[in-house]
Design a protein around this motif. Structure first.
Motif, PDB file in Angstrom:
ATOM      1  N   THR A   1      32.864   2.211  56.383  1.00  0.00           N
ATOM      2  CA  THR A   1      32.598   2.489  57.796  1.00  0.00           C
ATOM      3  C   THR A   1      31.454   3.472  58.022  1.00  0.00           C
ATOM      4  OG1 THR A   1      34.177   4.321  57.867  1.00  0.00           O
ATOM      5  CG2 THR A   1      35.032   2.116  58.295  1.00  0.00           C
ATOM      6  N   ARG A   2      30.921   4.035  56.944  1.00  0.00           N
ATOM      7  CA  ARG A   2      29.930   5.096  57.103  1.00  0.00           C
ATOM      8  C   ARG A   2      28.612   4.552  57.653  1.00  0.00           C
ATOM      9  NH1 ARG A   2      29.745  10.278  53.409  1.00  0.00           N
ATOM     10  NH2 ARG A   2      31.947   9.970  53.933  1.00  0.00           N
ATOM     11  N   LEU A   3      28.070   5.213  58.657  1.00  0.00           N
ATOM     12  CA  LEU A   3      26.780   4.829  59.207  1.00  0.00           C
ATOM     13  C   LEU A   3      25.679   5.124  58.197  1.00  0.00           C
ATOM     14  CD1 LEU A   3      27.198   6.183  62.841  1.00  0.00           C
ATOM     15  CD2 LEU A   3      27.524   3.847  62.015  1.00  0.00           C
ATOM     16  N   SER A   4      24.600   4.349  58.266  1.00  0.00           N
ATOM     17  CA  SER A   4      23.565   4.436  57.237  1.00  0.00           C
ATOM     18  C   SER A   4      23.002   5.845  57.103  1.00  0.00           C
ATOM     19  CB  SER A   4      22.441   3.451  57.535  1.00  0.00           C
ATOM     20  OG  SER A   4      21.848   3.740  58.789  1.00  0.00           O
ATOM     21  N   GLY A   5      22.863   6.549  58.195  1.00  0.00           N
ATOM     22  CA  GLY A   5      22.298   7.893  58.123  1.00  0.00           C
ATOM     23  C   GLY A   5      23.164   8.876  57.374  1.00  0.00           C
ATOM     24  N   TYR A   6      24.403   8.528  57.166  1.00  0.00           N
ATOM     25  CA  TYR A   6      25.332   9.424  56.477  1.00  0.00           C
ATOM     26  C   TYR A   6      25.670   8.935  55.081  1.00  0.00           C
ATOM     27  CZ  TYR A   6      25.808  11.705  60.940  1.00  0.00           C
ATOM     28  OH  TYR A   6      25.534  12.386  62.098  1.00  0.00           O
ATOM     29  N   CYS A   7      24.982   7.889  54.627  1.00  0.00           N
ATOM     30  CA  CYS A   7      25.128   7.441  53.238  1.00  0.00           C
ATOM     31  C   CYS A   7      24.073   8.193  52.445  1.00  0.00           C
ATOM     32  CB  CYS A   7      24.947   5.934  53.126  1.00  0.00           C
ATOM     33  SG  CYS A   7      25.371   5.293  51.487  1.00  0.00           S
ATOM     34  N   HIS A   8      24.389   9.443  52.096  1.00  0.00           N
ATOM     35  CA  HIS A   8      23.437  10.351  51.483  1.00  0.00           C
ATOM     36  C   HIS A   8      24.225  11.414  50.717  1.00  0.00           C
ATOM     37  CE1 HIS A   8      20.279  13.404  51.175  1.00  0.00           C
ATOM     38  NE2 HIS A   8      19.417  12.423  51.398  1.00  0.00           N
ATOM     39  N   VAL A   9      23.618  11.935  49.657  1.00  0.00           N
ATOM     40  CA  VAL A   9      24.333  12.923  48.845  1.00  0.00           C
ATOM     41  C   VAL A   9      24.706  14.167  49.649  1.00  0.00           C
ATOM     42  CG1 VAL A   9      23.522  12.212  46.579  1.00  0.00           C
ATOM     43  CG2 VAL A   9      22.125  13.786  47.947  1.00  0.00           C
ATOM     44  N   ASP A  10      23.980  14.440  50.717  1.00  0.00           N
ATOM     45  CA  ASP A  10      24.326  15.597  51.539  1.00  0.00           C
ATOM     46  C   ASP A  10      25.678  15.416  52.218  1.00  0.00           C
ATOM     47  OD1 ASP A  10      20.935  16.337  52.735  1.00  0.00           O
ATOM     48  OD2 ASP A  10      21.958  16.764  50.846  1.00  0.00           O
ATOM     49  N   TYR A  11      26.141  14.164  52.298  1.00  0.00           N
ATOM     50  CA  TYR A  11      27.414  13.857  52.949  1.00  0.00           C
ATOM     51  C   TYR A  11      28.339  13.149  51.968  1.00  0.00           C
ATOM     52  CZ  TYR A  11      24.322  14.581  56.936  1.00  0.00           C
ATOM     53  OH  TYR A  11      23.414  15.100  57.807  1.00  0.00           O
ATOM     54  N   TYR A  12      28.345  13.615  50.722  1.00  0.00           N
ATOM     55  CA  TYR A  12      29.083  12.918  49.665  1.00  0.00           C
ATOM     56  C   TYR A  12      30.588  12.955  49.884  1.00  0.00           C
ATOM     57  CZ  TYR A  12      30.510  17.393  47.728  1.00  0.00           C
ATOM     58  OH  TYR A  12      31.062  18.615  47.561  1.00  0.00           O
ATOM     59  N   TYR A  13      31.091  13.893  50.651  1.00  0.00           N
ATOM     60  CA  TYR A  13      32.523  14.084  50.798  1.00  0.00           C
ATOM     61  C   TYR A  13      33.100  13.090  51.814  1.00  0.00           C
ATOM     62  CZ  TYR A  13      30.139  16.717  54.409  1.00  0.00           C
ATOM     63  OH  TYR A  13      29.280  17.085  55.400  1.00  0.00           O
ATOM     64  N   GLY A  14      34.432  12.928  51.757  1.00  0.00           N
ATOM     65  CA  GLY A  14      35.126  12.136  52.769  1.00  0.00           C
ATOM     66  C   GLY A  14      34.988  10.631  52.637  1.00  0.00           C
ATOM     67  N   MET A  15      34.649  10.146  51.452  1.00  0.00           N
ATOM     68  CA  MET A  15      34.566   8.697  51.257  1.00  0.00           C
ATOM     69  C   MET A  15      35.964   8.083  51.314  1.00  0.00           C
ATOM     70  SD  MET A  15      31.298   8.065  50.807  1.00  0.00           S
ATOM     71  CE  MET A  15      30.899   6.686  49.731  1.00  0.00           C
ATOM     72  N   GLU A  16      36.011   6.801  51.689  1.00  0.00           N
ATOM     73  CA  GLU A  16      37.305   6.137  51.890  1.00  0.00           C
ATOM     74  C   GLU A  16      38.071   5.929  50.593  1.00  0.00           C
ATOM     75  OE1 GLU A  16      35.940   2.596  54.198  1.00  0.00           O
ATOM     76  OE2 GLU A  16      37.827   2.927  55.244  1.00  0.00           O
ATOM     77  N   TYR A  17      37.388   5.450  49.573  1.00  0.00           N
ATOM     78  CA  TYR A  17      38.054   5.079  48.324  1.00  0.00           C
ATOM     79  C   TYR A  17      37.285   5.667  47.144  1.00  0.00           C
ATOM     80  CZ  TYR A  17      39.739   1.455  51.523  1.00  0.00           C
ATOM     81  OH  TYR A  17      40.270   0.780  52.590  1.00  0.00           O
ATOM     82  N   TRP A  18      37.998   6.026  46.109  1.00  0.00           N
ATOM     83  CA  TRP A  18      37.363   6.491  44.871  1.00  0.00           C
ATOM     84  C   TRP A  18      38.235   6.139  43.688  1.00  0.00           C
ATOM     85  CZ3 TRP A  18      38.944   9.529  48.876  1.00  0.00           C
ATOM     86  CH2 TRP A  18      40.053  10.351  48.655  1.00  0.00           C
ATOM     87  N   GLY A  19      37.604   6.100  42.512  1.00  0.00           N
ATOM     88  CA  GLY A  19      38.321   5.763  41.302  1.00  0.00           C
ATOM     89  C   GLY A  19      38.927   6.980  40.635  1.00  0.00           C
ATOM     90  N   LYS A  20      39.415   6.768  39.423  1.00  0.00           N
ATOM     91  CA  LYS A  20      40.082   7.845  38.683  1.00  0.00           C
ATOM     92  C   LYS A  20      39.111   8.674  37.855  1.00  0.00           C
ATOM     93  CE  LYS A  20      44.535   5.465  38.447  1.00  0.00           C
ATOM     94  NZ  LYS A  20      45.601   4.936  37.563  1.00  0.00           N
ATOM     95  N   GLY A  21      37.881   8.203  37.743  1.00  0.00           N
ATOM     96  CA  GLY A  21      36.867   8.980  37.055  1.00  0.00           C
ATOM     97  C   GLY A  21      36.719   8.642  35.588  1.00  0.00           C
ATOM     98  N   THR A  22      35.550   9.000  35.052  1.00  0.00           N
ATOM     99  CA  THR A  22      35.282   8.846  33.630  1.00  0.00           C
ATOM    100  C   THR A  22      34.596  10.131  33.156  1.00  0.00           C
ATOM    101  OG1 THR A  22      34.265   7.418  31.954  1.00  0.00           O
ATOM    102  CG2 THR A  22      33.041   7.688  34.001  1.00  0.00           C
ATOM    103  N   LEU A  23      35.045  10.626  32.006  1.00  0.00           N
ATOM    104  CA  LEU A  23      34.574  11.919  31.513  1.00  0.00           C
ATOM    105  C   LEU A  23      33.276  11.759  30.730  1.00  0.00           C
ATOM    106  CD1 LEU A  23      35.007  14.979  31.032  1.00  0.00           C
ATOM    107  CD2 LEU A  23      36.394  14.334  29.032  1.00  0.00           C
ATOM    108  N   VAL A  24      32.309  12.598  31.071  1.00  0.00           N
ATOM    109  CA  VAL A  24      31.040  12.665  30.353  1.00  0.00           C
ATOM    110  C   VAL A  24      30.901  14.076  29.798  1.00  0.00           C
ATOM    111  CG1 VAL A  24      28.538  12.561  30.558  1.00  0.00           C
ATOM    112  CG2 VAL A  24      29.952  10.902  31.777  1.00  0.00           C
TER     113      VAL A  24
END
Length: 127
Positions: free
Chosen positions: A100-123
């Motif tokens: 649902t994120r508007l294009s202007g907010y698809c940016h690393v400055d607004y990385y928080y609050g995404m709808e879905y995320w995975g469990k992560g992978t360790l580097v």
């Protein structure tokens, strides 16, 4: 609903490259904004890179010129090519999407609050 599964993490020495993958399933046809963020021990969560539906990308200053985000819509897969890795890149890397994120907010400055995320992978990067 969108399900995400990251892969490709590992323990490597500084200077080498890694490619992270994130396989998306579920309601992927409406996926709009996709990103990678990372969480390192005793550090704040950091947005690493984003890519929106038309391929526009953004990067954190700490990875600009070294990391490349891309996606394969046919495979429903998001990638993060990481070159010239440094010990400070050590973290758990997560992929995330927001339909649902508007294009202007698809940016690393607004990385928080995404709808879905995975469990992560360790580097882990050793010097």
């Amino acid at each position: 609903q969108v399900q995400l599964e990251e892969s490709g993490g590992g323990s490597v020495q500084a200077g080498v490259s890694l490619i992270l993958s994130c396989a998306a399933s579920g309601d992927t046809h409406s996926t709009y904004c996709m990103e990678w963020f990372r969480q390192a021990p005793v550090k704040e969560r950091e947005g690493v890179a984003t890519i929106d539906s038309d391929g526009t990308t953004s990067y954190a200053d700490s990875v600009k010129g070294r990391f490349t985000i891309s996606k394969d819509n046919a495979k429903n897969t998001l990638y993060l090519q990481m070159n010239s890795l440094k010990p400070e890149d050590t973290a758990i890397y997560y992929c995330a999407v927001d339909t649902t994120r508007l294009s202007g907010y698809c940016h690393v400055d607004y990385y928080y609050g995404m709808e879905y995320w995975g469990k992560g992978t360790l580097v882990t990067i050793s010097s």
